[in-house]
Design an enzyme around this catalytic site. Structure first.
Site, PDB file in Angstrom:
ATOM      1  N   TRP A 238       0.810  -1.209   0.000  1.00 36.42           N
ATOM      2  CA  TRP A 238       0.000   0.000   0.000  1.00 36.42           C
ATOM      3  C   TRP A 238       0.849   1.267   0.000  1.00 36.42           C
ATOM      4  CZ3 TRP A 238      -4.609  -1.469   3.729  1.00 36.42           C
ATOM      5  CH2 TRP A 238      -5.429  -2.386   3.054  1.00 36.42           C
TER       6      TRP A 238
ATOM      7  N   HIS B 101     -18.296  -1.623   5.610  1.00 36.34           N
ATOM      8  CA  HIS B 101     -18.243  -0.668   4.511  1.00 36.34           C
ATOM      9  C   HIS B 101     -19.628  -0.219   4.065  1.00 36.34           C
ATOM     10  CE1 HIS B 101     -14.249  -2.473   4.436  1.00 36.34           C
ATOM     11  NE2 HIS B 101     -13.854  -1.336   3.916  1.00 36.34           N
TER      12      HIS B 101
END
Length: 751
Positions: free
Chosen positions: A559, A693
């Site tokens: 990342w 989410h």
């Protein structure tokens, strides 16, 4: 020489799409205002590419959430549960993406998975036995005409039918073979509609071709495109691939009636060999992906020109290797980054310049060209990128450093006796909501508006409140909430040597979730303890165990924007040693449970199984063991993984030798459970019982049902109860309600 861009960033230079979408979700603006913001973003990208002289510019690469979801919506592939809500088109679209909980119903979102080997996520289409596949939308046509009105005649980018079918989930008895001909017919209608509206070039994106393909897959692809290409209606068709090479189907692709084929020369390790050995048809255009669409380092013109000069093709277009969706907009936004660093980077706008310069240099005596000489000077050396002490530490690693003793079964007994947790222990993944006051505190400190003492005092107050809340709810293992952290990777990067940081280098991860990956500039080491004081304070607030929260080396690298001058293995081992230092300091300061998140373990995993071992799993899994191998038997090591396909690497995950692992599982309907059982998974496990989410709050009954299903596949003594990911993006109220229901469900299951 012509140039091409597969796709362009779409969140806006200042994340305009994110902020407008979130206002729309909150009811602060209407759909028309959201559409207007999107139109301005598209306009900016189109005109920027036109200004840069790009020959083949894409339209329909924009999305409010995800292009795969757009394709499902385009062809009416909308599960009935979303239709039954009776929402507007855009309301239904976002219900599929985010879930819906309100007066019209309560439904989960579609499953969310990683887009091949990137940190982008796509929504998994669902096709059931009653799905009526039909071209019902006009988005590709609308956006083509919108671009044409701006004076930009685009190639229309569309997710290809083969990739769409391979990524879709079939929820009933039907299989791909039952619907492929119907979907193909609707794609043919789309081609005709685009032709009627003046489109001259269509790009079918088929990244699935870079995976391992069976004979059945190849036959399906040929069947689909033989039909589509027979109905081109005078429109040229580009088959665009990326993220690897198409070794399994290169011969079949080159004999089909495509007008152009796009190949990846960056990640496609056998692409150049395929073209050299098999040739490339003289009647087709080769879109050669030589400018990296996934990393931010300047292109080495020497390597790109050598690649292009080695290609035996009559007509070549210089292209990006994939969509520029995966890189930030422009270096112009980086006002604080020193020029010494900036000159080595190329974001999306700078890559447009690179495409033009490579195209201009190709076929010339380029070694004397000013653009070439200036480019090569960048590769003669970089300041402050080597650390001999770090390199020596890596060289000194031995096989014993990868082994934790005693073995798992003995550690498990020791830890159960020490921790004395109830059956089905409850916990969270780590972060708690990053509310406006938390973000303001961090920004005020960065800007110098408050002192360090004021910043620390605020965070300690939030930690104490967070722990009190968790105790009131009844969670068994507590977390400190991570209020001091901006991002699970950027935060650690800021505290490690070898990193540089940006102000506005945002990229889309999924929907409105944007991340700002740090850049690995040089050799990585830890300057000082990073999380120890926060964890010590948190533990002082409660008698319950508090997890120390760290990000693992593989995720930190995956990342970040990685270096290209050393191997991925070398970078991961450097980071692993830095995080090991932190693990041992946490343990020495009384933290008995330490979670080392590896959310992105699978991200750099080669897309072909034949390439998994030897160059990734053989060092990524041991790197995780290196981080925790020296802790005491009674110290419990957790890890977490999310939003990827893990079922086929379960043995490798078990070999990480963690004590507890939490998985995302709720959006994928707990499919991972069968794989855990089949592989006799030894590690204790917490499959996520609800999706964080989505803003919806799961009911107690829903969580009890999930846990009941889990108990059928996982030993009760090994089962943990937790959400499927961190709670950073959620609100306080929904978080509390969800966790109250989670704890109550665990209590009922214990009963």
């Amino acid at each position: 020489m012509n140039t091409s861009v597969i796709g362009y960033p779409r969140i806006g230079k200042d994340r305009e799409l994110k902020f407008a979408s979130e206002k729309y979700f909150r009811g602060e603006i209407g759909g028309d205002e959201l559409l207007a913001v999107a139109k301005e973003i598209r306009k900016g990208g189109l005109l920027k590419q036109k200004e840069a002289g790009i020959t083949y510019i894409s339209s329909n690469d924009f999305s409010f959430y995800d292009n795969v979801l757009d394709t499902a919506f385009l062809f009416g592939i909308v599960p009935q549960r979303y239709k039954d809500l009776g929402l507007s088109d855009i309301g239904t679209y976002f219900a599929m993406a985010r879930g819906y909980q309100g007066e019209k119903g309560n439904v989960k979102a579609l499953a969310l998975k990683k887009w091949f080997n990137t940190n982008y996520h796509y929504l998994v289409p669902e096709i059931d036995d009653d799905t009526n596949i039909a071209l019902t939308g006009t988005k590709p046509v609308d956006e083509y005409l919108e671009a044409k009105a701006l004076g930009v005649d685009t190639k229309v980018a569309v997710t290809g039918p083969f990739t769409f079918l391979k990524l879709a989930k079939f929820t009933g008895s039907k299989k791909i073979s039952d619907v492929s001909s119907v979907l193909t017919g609707e794609y043919i209608k789309l081609v005709s509609l685009l032709a009627e509206n003046g489109a001259s070039f269509i790009e079918f994106d088929e990244p699935y071709l870079v995976r391992d393909l069976s004979a059945e897959d190849i036959a399906l692809f040929k069947e689909i495109y033989t039909s589509i290409l027979a109905e081109k209606k005078g429109v040229k068709v580009l088959l665009q691939t990326y993220f690897g090479d198409i070794r399994d189907i290169y011969g079949e692709v080159t004999v089909l009636d495509f007008d152009a084929v796009g190949l990846d020369f960056i990640e496609g390790r056998k692409t150049a060999e395929l073209v050299e050995k098999n040739g490339f048809p003289a009647d087709k255009i080769l879109f050669a992906g030589v400018v990296n669409g996934k990393n931010i380092w300047r292109n080495n013109y020497k390597k790109s020109l050598e690649t292009l000069n080695g290609i035996k093709a009559a007509n070549i277009v210089v292209s990006t290797s994939c969509s520029l969706l995966h890189v930030p907009y422009s270096l112009e936004s980086e006002t604080k980054l020193a020029e010494e660093y900036k000159k080595h980077f190329a974001f999306a706008e700078e890559k447009l310049t690179e495409l033009g310069e490579i195209a201009a240099l190709y076929g010339t005596d380029f070694e004397n060209a000013e653009a070439y000489k200036k480019n090569q000077a960048l590769f003669e050396g970089r300041v402050d990128c080597e650390d001999k002490d770090v390199q020596a530490r890596v060289a000194a690693i031995t096989d014993a450093d990868y082994v934790r003793l005693p073995v798992f079964e003995e550690r498990e007994k020791i830890q159960k006796a020490k921790l004395n947790l109830p059956l089905f222990p409850t916990t969270t993944i780590g972060s708690f909501p990053q509310t406006q006051d938390v973000r303001k505190n961090r920004q005020d400190f960065k800007k110098g508006n408050i002192t360090k003492e004021e910043y620390v005092e605020f965070n300690k107050r939030k930690i104490a409140e967070c722990i009190k809340l968790q105790e009131e709810i009844g969670l068994d293992v507590i977390v400190h909430g991570e209020f001091e952290r901006n991002d699970m990777v950027e935060y650690f990067g800021e505290n490690l040597n070898g990193y540089v940081f940006t102000e506005k280098a945002w990229v889309q991860s999924y929907g409105t979730r944007n991340v700002k990956p740090p850049i690995i500039w040089g050799d990585v080491s830890r300057r000082a303890p990073i999380t120890v004081e926060w964890s010590k304070f948190a533990q002082s607030c409660t008698d319950k165990p508090v997890k120390g929260m760290l990000t693992g080396p593989v995720t930190i690298l995956n990342w970040s924007f990685p270096r290209e001058d050393i191997s991925i293995k070398e970078s991961i081992l450097q980071i692993a040693l830095a995080i090991r230092d932190e693990v041992l300091d946490l343990e020495a300061n009384g933290i008995g449970i330490i979670q080392i998140d590896e959310a992105a373990l699978r991200e750099k995993l080669p897309l072909r199984k034949s390439d998994w071992y030897g160059e990734y799993l053989d060092f990524a899994i041991p790197a995780f063991r290196l981080v925790h191998s020296k802790v005491k038997p009674e110290t419990q090591i957790h890890t977490h993984m999310c939003y990827s396909e893990f079922t086929d690497i379960i043995p490798a995950i078990d070999a990480m030798d963690a004590d507890v692992i939490t998985f995302e599982a709720s959006r994928s309907d707990l499919q991972i459970l069968d794989s855990l059982k089949e592989n006799n998974f030894k590690t204790e496990v917490g499959p996520g019982v609800y999706d964080i989410h989505s803003p919806r709050v799961p009911s107690v009954e829903e969580i009890v049902a999930a846990l009941t299903k889990m108990r059928e596949k996982i030993e009760e003594s090994k089962l943990w109860v937790n959400p499927d990911c961190g709670l950073k993006t959620r609100g306080d109220e929904e978080t509390k309600k969800s966790l109250v229901n989670l704890v109550e469900a665990a209590r009922q299951i214990r009963g």
